[in-house]
Design an enzyme around this catalytic site. Structure first.
Site, PDB file in Angstrom:
ATOM      1  N   VAL A  99      15.425   9.174  41.418  1.00 32.71           N
ATOM      2  CA  VAL A  99      14.014   8.888  41.144  1.00 32.71           C
ATOM      3  C   VAL A  99      13.690   9.538  39.819  1.00 32.71           C
ATOM      4  O   VAL A  99      13.748  10.740  39.697  1.00 32.71           O
ATOM      5  CB  VAL A  99      13.078   9.466  42.222  1.00 32.71           C
ATOM      6  CG1 VAL A  99      13.009   8.527  43.387  1.00 32.71           C
ATOM      7  CG2 VAL A  99      13.516  10.842  42.669  1.00 32.71           C
ATOM      8  N   SER A 100      13.396   8.728  38.805  1.00 32.61           N
ATOM      9  CA  SER A 100      13.050   9.383  37.554  1.00 32.61           C
ATOM     10  C   SER A 100      11.688   9.986  37.790  1.00 32.61           C
ATOM     11  O   SER A 100      10.845   9.421  38.450  1.00 32.61           O
ATOM     12  CB  SER A 100      13.040   8.420  36.386  1.00 32.61           C
ATOM     13  OG  SER A 100      11.994   7.522  36.486  1.00 32.61           O
ATOM     14  N   CYS A 101      11.525  11.208  37.283  1.00 36.12           N
ATOM     15  CA  CYS A 101      10.317  11.958  37.605  1.00 36.12           C
ATOM     16  C   CYS A 101       9.100  11.212  37.132  1.00 36.12           C
ATOM     17  O   CYS A 101       9.126  10.502  36.161  1.00 36.12           O
ATOM     18  CB  CYS A 101      10.337  13.314  36.969  1.00 36.12           C
ATOM     19  SG  CYS A 101      11.541  14.331  37.744  1.00 36.12           S
ATOM     20  N   ILE A 102       8.057  11.445  37.858  1.00 37.10           N
ATOM     21  CA  ILE A 102       6.742  10.868  37.673  1.00 37.10           C
ATOM     22  C   ILE A 102       6.301  10.890  36.219  1.00 37.10           C
ATOM     23  O   ILE A 102       6.105  11.921  35.657  1.00 37.10           O
ATOM     24  CB  ILE A 102       5.728  11.703  38.455  1.00 37.10           C
ATOM     25  CG1 ILE A 102       6.359  12.381  39.637  1.00 37.10           C
ATOM     26  CG2 ILE A 102       4.564  10.869  38.761  1.00 37.10           C
ATOM     27  CD1 ILE A 102       6.789  11.452  40.696  1.00 37.10           C
TER      28      ILE A 102
ATOM     29  N   THR B 198       7.274   4.841  36.112  1.00 40.83           N
ATOM     30  CA  THR B 198       8.214   5.343  37.099  1.00 40.83           C
ATOM     31  C   THR B 198       8.065   4.681  38.465  1.00 40.83           C
ATOM     32  O   THR B 198       8.915   4.845  39.314  1.00 40.83           O
ATOM     33  CB  THR B 198       8.007   6.849  37.291  1.00 40.83           C
ATOM     34  OG1 THR B 198       6.635   7.051  37.650  1.00 40.83           O
ATOM     35  CG2 THR B 198       8.273   7.603  36.013  1.00 40.83           C
TER      36      THR B 198
END
Ligand code: FAD
Lengths: 102, 411
Positions: A99-102, B198
């Site tokens: 999960v690429s960070c927010i 994201t």
């Protein structure tokens, strides 16, 4: 959903990542790598082992943290798994899509 | 006996906590807040400076103006935290003992992390807009720029306000349209992510908008180096993108005070429980805002929602009660899309941004994940809310700390 990878049927997510690391083995890894156009060698296996261990310890993975791991530097990581190294290496390692960070 | 709370950092989160705590605690508690700067900046305003919408007078106010009476403001740089001694030491050598420590030292750009980023080209044809100097230099550049290739690039995630680079691209599009020279400007958005954002649903919508506004997206681009002379950025995979003006969002890092104190992660963020906001360093050290490593957006709205949880947990800690797992990762961000319109997204750890209405389910007046003029007015009103309510620790009207699920179109 179920998918046959190599000669094994495993459960994968929509993006083709294994749901259960227990279904992973070296043949599965080799077959996924082939789909990605990668032939696995010693250096790949070292990275795979590292990623799996980090995952088991709940450490979130980033390209930067892999680059600082001592296992491989960022450039080497790209050379082993071209283009999206963390995404490809995670899929081959049988761990969830990063999960690429927010 | 007097007890001490020390707050590190008097930016958005620290200033807000000093106000919350002074109201909640009696005079037995001495509150000290430390910062190295004399100015408080409204950072969301940086976005508008390059386009001549805001100037420094909208953005800069004295730090002490927002620190309440009864709180001791100390100006100076913090050198180290000694968790085992419950002590903070300043660069000047001055020491502060604490019973409770709140870390709110934020995050800042670190352009020196990328090879070739700094050099004679810095703020000449390579700019940041995450500082007042950077965004002011860019305003000057844009005033008489004759056009060419404008490349907007995120070096690596996480960054604070992750939608700001996209907003910059949208505003640049509108700005050059208004100047009647959009046909002379190519706009490229190069990002390490696989798309605009994201989260999948928002990415779909934002990719569509980029396309519609003729902004080229270069995904999966991880910058390895900048060549200031050849005016190209190179990624680790060997791809290259050339530019005439590069607007970079460099690597963001927490304060190097974490590194000196040996308590940060590889980007100097302090390991923190994502629901209680207690750090994993020691039970009497809490953290809030951009300084933590929690998987939430680094945004002022997030700091606001965290503030209400942190206040409760500091009081729980003082009374020896269990901490409440109260923070759900709630973020609420306006995304400027240009020509007086904006989008609004509202999300948390478990729910990605979707369409719907906000803050009143089914009513609005704001629309989620949809461009509207009302959303833009919300974004502009945020400046007033920031200075008058957010950093002074007031509850924002109608907006709940926990994200609301009503009024949202989940599948
Ligand atoms: C271009 C841009 C646009 C943005 N847009 C939005 C938006 O639209 N909406 C939104 O909600 N948020 C937005 N943000 C994000 C928001 O500004 C930040 O998330 C928020 O300010 C974080 O607050 P903080 O208190 O954690 O850190 P900060 O406000 O940055 O405060 C940290 C403080 O700590 C001090 N400090 C650090 N280290 C030391 C040390 N060693 N010694 C002494 N003092 C120290 C610093 O001087 C600083 O005053 C934007 C940010 C940028 C850059």
């Amino acid at each position: 959903m179920e998918k046959t990878i190599g000669n094994k049927t495993v459960n994968v997510s929509e993006d083709g990542y294994l749901i259960d690391l227990n279904e992973w083995d070296k043949d599965v890894a080799t077959a996924i790598a082939q789909e990605e156009g990668i032939t696995l060698a010693d250096d790949h296996w070292k990275v795979i082992e590292y990623l799996q261990n980090q995952h088991k310890n709940d450490v979130p993975l980033t390209i930067r943290s892999v680059g600082k791991s001592g296992v491989v530097d960022i450039k080497g990581f790209y050379a082993l798994f071209p283009e999206g190294p963390l995404k490809k290496a995670s899929r081959i390692s049988g761990i969830p899509k990063p999960v690429s960070c927010i | 006996m007097t007890k001490n709370i020390v707050i590190l950092g008097a930016g958005t989160a620290g200033t807000m906590m000093s106000n919350h705590l002074r109201r909640a605690l009696d005079k037995d508690w001495k509150i000290t807040i430390i910062d190295q700067r004399t100015e408080h900046h409204y950072q969301p305003g940086y976005l508008f400076v390059p386009f001549g919408v805001y100037g420094p007078e909208d953005i800069v106010k004295p730090i002490e103006k927002f620190i309440p009476d009864g709180v001791n403001l100390k100006l100076g740089a913090i050198d180290k935290i000694y968790p085992e001694k419950d002590k903070v030491v300043m660069v000047s050598g001055e020491e502060f003992d604490y019973d409770i420590l709140i870390v709110a030292t934020g995050t800042d750009i670190a352009p020196e992390e990328t090879e070739g980023m700094m050099g004679p080209h810095w703020q000449k044809d390579v700019f940041d807009f995450y500082t007042l100097e950077g965004s002011s230099a860019l305003a000057k550049k844009f005033r008489d720029w004759e056009g060419g290739k404008l490349v907007i690039n995120i070096v690596e995630m996480p960054i604070k306000c992750p939608v700001a680079p996209l907003e910059f691209a949208f505003l640049a599009n509108a700005f050059f349209e208004q100047k009647g020279m959009r046909d002379k400007v190519d706009i490229v958005f190069a990002t390490p992510m696989s798309g605009a954002f994201t989260k999948p649903k928002a990415t779909e919508k934002l990719d569509y908008l980029l396309n519609e506004k003729n902004i080229e997206i270069v995904p999966d681009f991880n910058v390895m180096a900048v060549d200031g002379e050849a005016k190209t950025i190179m990624d680790y995979g060997g791809k290259e993108v050339s530019y005439d003006v590069l607007v970079t969002v460099p690597t963001n890092k927490g304060s190097d005070l974490m590194e000196r104190s040996r308590i940060g992660d590889e980007l100097n963020y302090i390991p923190t429980d994502r629901a209680t906001l207690q750090t994993k360093v020691k039970e009497n050290i809490f953290a809030i805002g951009d300084a933590t490593n929690i998987p939430a957006s680094k945004a002022g709205s997030v700091a606001h929602f965290e503030g209400e949880v942190l206040l409760e947990n500091v009081l729980n800690y003082i009374q020896g009660k269990d901490l409440k797992e109260g923070f759900d990762g709630h973020a609420n961000c306006f995304i400027e899309t240009g020509h007086g319109k904006a989008l609004l997204i509202d999300f948390n750890y478990t729910h990605e941004p979707v369409s719907g209405t906000f803050p009143f389910p089914g009513v609005g007046p704001l629309n989620l994940l949809k461009e509207s003029r009302m959303n833009h007015m919300g974004k502009m009103a945020f400046k007033w809310i920031y200075w008058n309510m957010l950093i002074t620790g007031r509850h924002l009207p109608f907006v709940t700390t926990k994200m609301q699920e009503a009024g949202k179109n989940f599948d």
